[in-house]
Design a protein around this motif. Sequence first.
Motif, short mmCIF file in Angstrom:
data_model
loop_
_atom_site.label_atom_id
_atom_site.label_comp_id
_atom_site.label_asym_id
_atom_site.label_seq_id
_atom_site.Cartn_x
_atom_site.Cartn_y
_atom_site.Cartn_z
N ASN A 228 -21.41 -0.46 4.43
CA ASN A 228 -21.82 -1.41 3.40
C ASN A 228 -20.98 -2.69 3.42
OD1 ASN A 228 -19.45 -0.34 2.43
ND2 ASN A 228 -20.29 0.41 0.50
N TYR A 229 -20.41 -3.00 4.58
CA TYR A 229 -19.50 -4.15 4.69
C TYR A 229 -20.19 -5.44 4.27
CZ TYR A 229 -15.58 -6.83 6.66
OH TYR A 229 -14.48 -7.64 6.82
N HIS A 230 -21.45 -5.60 4.66
CA HIS A 230 -22.15 -6.86 4.37
C HIS A 230 -22.30 -7.10 2.87
CE1 HIS A 230 -25.28 -3.76 4.21
NE2 HIS A 230 -25.95 -4.57 3.40
N GLU A 231 -22.27 -6.03 2.08
CA GLU A 231 -22.45 -6.19 0.64
C GLU A 231 -21.33 -7.01 0.01
OE1 GLU A 231 -22.87 -2.31 -1.05
OE2 GLU A 231 -24.58 -1.78 0.24
N SER A 232 -20.13 -6.95 0.60
CA SER A 232 -18.99 -7.68 0.03
C SER A 232 -19.12 -9.18 0.22
CB SER A 232 -17.69 -7.18 0.67
OG SER A 232 -17.65 -7.52 2.06
N LEU A 233 -20.04 -9.61 1.06
CA LEU A 233 -20.22 -11.05 1.32
C LEU A 233 -21.25 -11.68 0.39
CD1 LEU A 233 -20.30 -10.92 5.23
CD2 LEU A 233 -18.32 -11.12 3.73
N ALA A 234 -22.02 -10.87 -0.31
CA ALA A 234 -23.14 -11.40 -1.09
C ALA A 234 -22.67 -12.29 -2.24
CB ALA A 234 -23.99 -10.25 -1.63
N GLU A 235 -21.67 -11.85 -2.99
CA GLU A 235 -21.24 -12.66 -4.14
C GLU A 235 -20.64 -13.99 -3.73
OE1 GLU A 235 -19.24 -11.04 -7.41
OE2 GLU A 235 -20.64 -9.39 -7.70
N PRO A 236 -19.69 -14.05 -2.77
CA PRO A 236 -19.19 -15.37 -2.36
C PRO A 236 -20.28 -16.26 -1.78
CG PRO A 236 -18.25 -13.62 -0.98
CD PRO A 236 -18.92 -12.96 -2.13
N LEU A 237 -21.24 -15.69 -1.05
CA LEU A 237 -22.34 -16.49 -0.53
C LEU A 237 -23.23 -17.00 -1.66
CD1 LEU A 237 -23.43 -14.56 2.69
CD2 LEU A 237 -22.45 -16.85 2.58
N SER A 238 -23.40 -16.20 -2.68
CA SER A 238 -24.24 -16.63 -3.80
C SER A 238 -23.62 -17.82 -4.51
CB SER A 238 -24.46 -15.47 -4.78
OG SER A 238 -23.30 -15.18 -5.53
#
Length: 423
Positions: free
Chosen positions: A79-89
Amino acid sequence: MDYQNTIAFAKELDSTDKLRDFRKQFFIPQHNNKDAVYFNGNSLGLQPKSTIDYLNQELEDWAALGVLGHANARNPWVNYHESLAEPLSRITGALPTEVVAMNQLTVNLHLLLATFYRPTRERFKIICEAKAFPSDQYALESQVKLHGLSPSDAIIEVHPKEGENIIQTDDILKVIDEHGSSTAVVLFGGVNYYTGQVFDMPAITYAAHKFGAYAGFDLAHAAGNIQLQLHDWQIDFACWCSYKYLNSGPGGVAGAFVHEKHAANKELPRLAGWWGTSKKNRFQMHPQFDPIPTAEGWQVSNAPILSMAAHKAALAIFDKAGMEALLIKSKQLTKFLFYILRDINEKHHRKVIQLITPQNAHGCQVSLFMLEQGREIFEALIDHGVIADWREPNVIRLAPVPLYNSFEEVWTFGNIIQTILNK
């Protein structure tokens, strides 16, 4: 502000720059044992010094755990990619469920067009900017041909008026009005790669929706560069790369946005892969695809962890700096650059530099059409340690970015050009 074309004034601006210490977090290319003036962040952003630590952590976990790292790494890979969602948002003005880091930019564009470009006999056209980045042109042409259509019939390009370098918003809206009833998708770059023009994305989206067409954007030169409010602007889909302003390394993992009104619709057609199917069932290997009802539902393959680690390192810096502060400094840097360039023309009592980037619609990038000695000046800039970008026939592209460029570097660039012209 009353600008001055002096190094003292540039240093004064640097002394009050609240982001000046972020420069220390990046490796600066060297020229004659000194920092080069790196104005090429619009092509490849600089490497954060923290990148190696993020990468090493994943390499160590891979070495120690092997396949068990998917579940047991310090940042589990599954689930590594999930940690990038908030900063990208935060960078894109989206909901975390509307963004996903995956693939490469043009791959993502194809995946999104597979969903949103579904031509019919009545509605089959794509409206786009003339002279978009070639990869976008190739993607659109191939998508049209895959549906058995002729690009000359289906692709409508919007050109600048004769004698102009940029495309006026009114001209874009006029073309949408003319072809709207037969248009399936309106697709523009957020920022034109050649001129640096920022397109009016809310106006374009509104015009597309008025005729029932989808609005999508290639944000390669926009993500991390300009203010984006993808959710509030009601944009249907978008994609971007991470190796320019987002400083995530050459060929770094890209990103995609799907508005929640579409992302939650599991009935939308798409090119499916196992990483986009329900997380509950993914490892049960069911033959039926059950899309995740977020932007993650457009994933096809599992995450490239090493690339995402570099991306995560860079996004952490963006979070510390904050997009609001970065946008303020970006405007200050480019205003100073515009002033320096105008001053050079005035001192020569003639126009030697034509600014083709609109001063009321731009991000970090400023494109100069050199009216005299273009190639000679560009090569001299290289000799003086300025890393910029050359585009035929006579354009120099510059990108003073707020994370690691200074006002003194802007002055230095102008002073070098002035010295060259004086000779």
